[in-house]
Design a protein around this motif. Sequence first.
Motif, mmCIF file in Angstrom:
data_model
loop_
_atom_site.group_PDB
_atom_site.id
_atom_site.type_symbol
_atom_site.label_atom_id
_atom_site.label_comp_id
_atom_site.label_asym_id
_atom_site.label_seq_id
_atom_site.Cartn_x
_atom_site.Cartn_y
_atom_site.Cartn_z
ATOM 1 N N HIS A 29 -6.897 3.568 11.146
ATOM 2 C CA HIS A 29 -5.610 3.930 10.568
ATOM 3 C C HIS A 29 -4.672 2.730 10.463
ATOM 4 N N SER A 30 -4.834 1.758 11.344
ATOM 5 C CA SER A 30 -4.000 0.550 11.255
ATOM 6 C C SER A 30 -4.379 -0.304 10.056
ATOM 7 N N GLY A 31 -5.639 -0.306 9.691
ATOM 8 C CA GLY A 31 -6.091 -1.119 8.564
ATOM 9 C C GLY A 31 -5.926 -0.463 7.210
ATOM 10 N N CYS A 32 -5.484 0.789 7.188
ATOM 11 C CA CYS A 32 -5.321 1.501 5.909
ATOM 12 C C CYS A 32 -4.331 0.812 4.984
ATOM 13 N N ILE A 33 -3.286 0.278 5.537
ATOM 14 C CA ILE A 33 -2.266 -0.373 4.720
ATOM 15 C C ILE A 33 -2.859 -1.580 4.005
ATOM 16 N N TYR A 34 -3.697 -2.323 4.717
ATOM 17 C CA TYR A 34 -4.263 -3.542 4.142
ATOM 18 C C TYR A 34 -5.459 -3.279 3.239
ATOM 19 N N ALA A 35 -6.064 -2.101 3.350
ATOM 20 C CA ALA A 35 -7.208 -1.767 2.514
ATOM 21 C C ALA A 35 -6.802 -1.039 1.235
ATOM 22 N N GLY A 36 -5.530 -0.707 1.096
ATOM 23 C CA GLY A 36 -5.055 -0.027 -0.098
ATOM 24 C C GLY A 36 -5.346 1.459 -0.113
ATOM 25 N N LYS A 37 -5.552 2.062 1.048
ATOM 26 C CA LYS A 37 -5.850 3.490 1.117
ATOM 27 C C LYS A 37 -4.592 4.351 1.061
ATOM 28 N N TRP A 38 -3.461 3.793 1.392
ATOM 29 C CA TRP A 38 -2.197 4.504 1.318
ATOM 30 C C TRP A 38 -1.383 3.957 0.156
ATOM 31 N N ASP A 39 -0.329 4.666 -0.209
ATOM 32 C CA ASP A 39 0.514 4.229 -1.314
ATOM 33 C C ASP A 39 1.423 3.065 -0.927
ATOM 34 N N TYR A 40 1.557 2.808 0.337
ATOM 35 C CA TYR A 40 2.398 1.711 0.817
ATOM 36 C C TYR A 40 1.718 0.386 0.487
ATOM 37 N N LYS A 41 2.419 -0.492 -0.151
ATOM 38 C CA LYS A 41 1.853 -1.779 -0.554
ATOM 39 C C LYS A 41 2.385 -2.898 0.329
#
Length: 84
Positions: A29-41
Amino acid sequence: MKNLESKDNILYNIFILNSIAIILVILGHSGCIYAGKWDYKVFYNSSIIIKFITDYIYSFHMPLFVFISGYLYCCEKNGKIRIF
């Protein structure tokens, strides 16, 4: 001859695996932001290594955590740990 796979040893190993699964859930879940899985860029999200690790962890982390948690839940009966 000693039984190396006693019930206490099996339960201890499952608790260790559960701890590893919890850590993998946090890392995934911490790496989701960096993998582009969430809308947060993120401005600097060009790390292919973090994306690869996150995708790999995401392939099995939640099913592993749910399976182990369900097994530990089923082992407990009337306040006592019971191994099938």
